[in-house]
Design a protein around this motif. Sequence first.
Motif, short mmCIF file in Angstrom:
data_model
loop_
_atom_site.label_atom_id
_atom_site.label_comp_id
_atom_site.label_asym_id
_atom_site.label_seq_id
_atom_site.Cartn_x
_atom_site.Cartn_y
_atom_site.Cartn_z
N TRP A 115 0.86 -1.18 0.00
CA TRP A 115 0.00 0.00 0.00
C TRP A 115 0.89 1.23 0.00
CZ3 TRP A 115 0.34 -3.82 3.62
CH2 TRP A 115 0.96 -3.51 4.84
N PRO A 116 0.36 2.41 -0.31
CA PRO A 116 1.20 3.61 -0.39
C PRO A 116 1.73 4.03 0.98
CG PRO A 116 -1.12 4.17 -0.68
CD PRO A 116 -1.03 2.68 -0.69
N ALA A 117 2.92 4.57 0.98
CA ALA A 117 3.56 5.00 2.24
C ALA A 117 3.18 6.45 2.54
CB ALA A 117 5.07 4.87 2.13
N SER A 118 2.85 6.71 3.79
CA SER A 118 2.68 8.08 4.23
C SER A 118 4.07 8.65 4.56
CB SER A 118 1.78 8.16 5.46
OG SER A 118 2.29 7.35 6.51
N ASP B 238 4.83 -1.26 13.25
CA ASP B 238 4.97 0.05 12.64
C ASP B 238 5.78 0.96 13.57
OD1 ASP B 238 3.90 1.92 10.39
OD2 ASP B 238 3.49 3.02 12.24
N ARG C 72 -5.20 -3.71 2.66
CA ARG C 72 -4.39 -2.59 2.18
C ARG C 72 -5.07 -1.24 2.48
NH1 ARG C 72 -4.18 -5.69 -2.74
NH2 ARG C 72 -2.18 -6.76 -3.01
N GLU C 73 -6.37 -1.18 2.23
CA GLU C 73 -7.10 0.06 2.49
C GLU C 73 -7.04 0.43 3.97
OE1 GLU C 73 -11.07 -0.43 1.11
OE2 GLU C 73 -10.49 -0.86 -0.96
N ASP C 74 -7.21 -0.56 4.83
CA ASP C 74 -7.17 -0.30 6.27
C ASP C 74 -5.78 0.15 6.72
OD1 ASP C 74 -9.85 -0.92 6.64
OD2 ASP C 74 -9.44 -3.03 7.08
N THR D 26 -3.55 1.65 4.91
CA THR D 26 -3.34 3.01 4.41
C THR D 26 -4.03 4.03 5.31
OG1 THR D 26 -3.22 2.17 2.13
CG2 THR D 26 -3.63 4.52 2.41
N ALA D 27 -5.28 3.74 5.67
CA ALA D 27 -6.04 4.66 6.52
C ALA D 27 -5.39 4.83 7.88
CB ALA D 27 -7.47 4.15 6.67
N ARG E 100 -2.26 4.65 8.49
CA ARG E 100 -0.92 5.20 8.29
C ARG E 100 0.17 4.22 8.72
NH1 ARG E 100 -0.75 10.50 7.17
NH2 ARG E 100 1.25 10.87 8.22
N PRO F 150 4.30 0.68 4.83
CA PRO F 150 4.19 -0.57 4.07
C PRO F 150 5.51 -1.31 4.01
CG PRO F 150 4.45 1.26 2.56
CD PRO F 150 4.37 1.87 3.93
#
Length: 409
Positions: free
Chosen positions: A4-7, A63, A112-114, A116-117, A119, A122
């Motif tokens: 998923w995309p990284a913040s 994380d 993945r959506e969760d 990402t939300a 933060r 990944p």
Amino acid sequence: MHAWPASEVPALPGKGRDLRIHDTATGGRVTLAPGPVARIYVCGITPYDATHMGHAATYNAFDLVQRVWLDTKRQVHYVQNVTDVDDPLLERAIRDGVDWVGLAERETALFREDMTALRMLPPQHYIGAVEAIPGIVPLVERLRDSGAAYELDGDIYFSVEADPHFGQVSHYDTELMRHLSAERGGDPDRPGKKNPLDPMLWMAAREGEPSWDGGSLGAGRPGWHIECVAIALDHLGMGFDVQGGGSDLIFPHHEMGASHAQALTGEFPMAKAYVHAGMVALHGEKMSKSKGNLVFVSKLRRDGVDPAAIRLALLSHRYRDDWEWTDQVLETAVERLGRWRAAVSRPDGPSADALVEELREALSDDLDTPTALAAVDRWAELQTAEGGEDESAPGLVSRAVDALLGVAL
């Protein structure tokens, strides 16, 4: 498989402290001092019902490990798997009358959506068991050919006696190991095994179940533990810094995985530290798919709960502790988030330099998030009661809370 995309993780002034963390294998705290690149493997989901609060708590813990390392100016090499073929997934697909591949893809996408939300940073490598099969087969063949594994009615089992260090992750006695093996996917009562605890490396093809070409092993699919070993060795090598997961993975999964890797390489240990997150309960029982007592991140998000509040609810408990999800836990987190956001919304405030160091010290001390939250609470209370003249303080607090706790204010 993509992650998923990284913040973005804000850079903070100064430098963080090395992480002191509880190691299951030694039973005490160890100080992790990786090289320029810290290496971590965290066991991923079996995607048939994602993402419940127990998942979220586990991935939140690791994380934080990454964030502490990043604050020490290290790079992080993070690997996570997806067990996208396994008995529970196949059983759920049959129960619901759906294709198992579609079920796995749907639930992995939701995970993945969760992430990402929430933060969550990944992994650099996000690997499914199915795509790892070409790398798994040669490892099973090597174990078999070296005498560390044997065939039983077409299935291939690992011999736990092949690893002289077997048992040194969990330190459980044989009776408890046998009980947990039966409870967590093993088959200790199968006749013909050399040792009841021996785990399956390769399951010969069963009628009506998916299978793949296993070369000299015959058609079949991999066992649970060898999947993670193949992925970890391929991307991290032996002696990586942290093997992570929930405490329910201590045995058999992490114990068996360590033995597989050690028997394959002749090296010890597989990981420098085995780190485990506690379990989350609901109504007095551990949250689990089998019990059906799950609180889903996606459901909370659909109900309008700010993901930052969900993350604060997770952070309010020490990662190693078992705890219970309640409405009050979430309400407290929502209130805290509101106080913090109000405090950093002002144009100036009391100096935050000491707060940054308090956060660093708390997190380096076995990820002591309750102490970290209390430190931010004190700054917010001082801001509300007295204010201050430091124009940089609110911004520094926002960056520190984002960088170290993963909460966007």
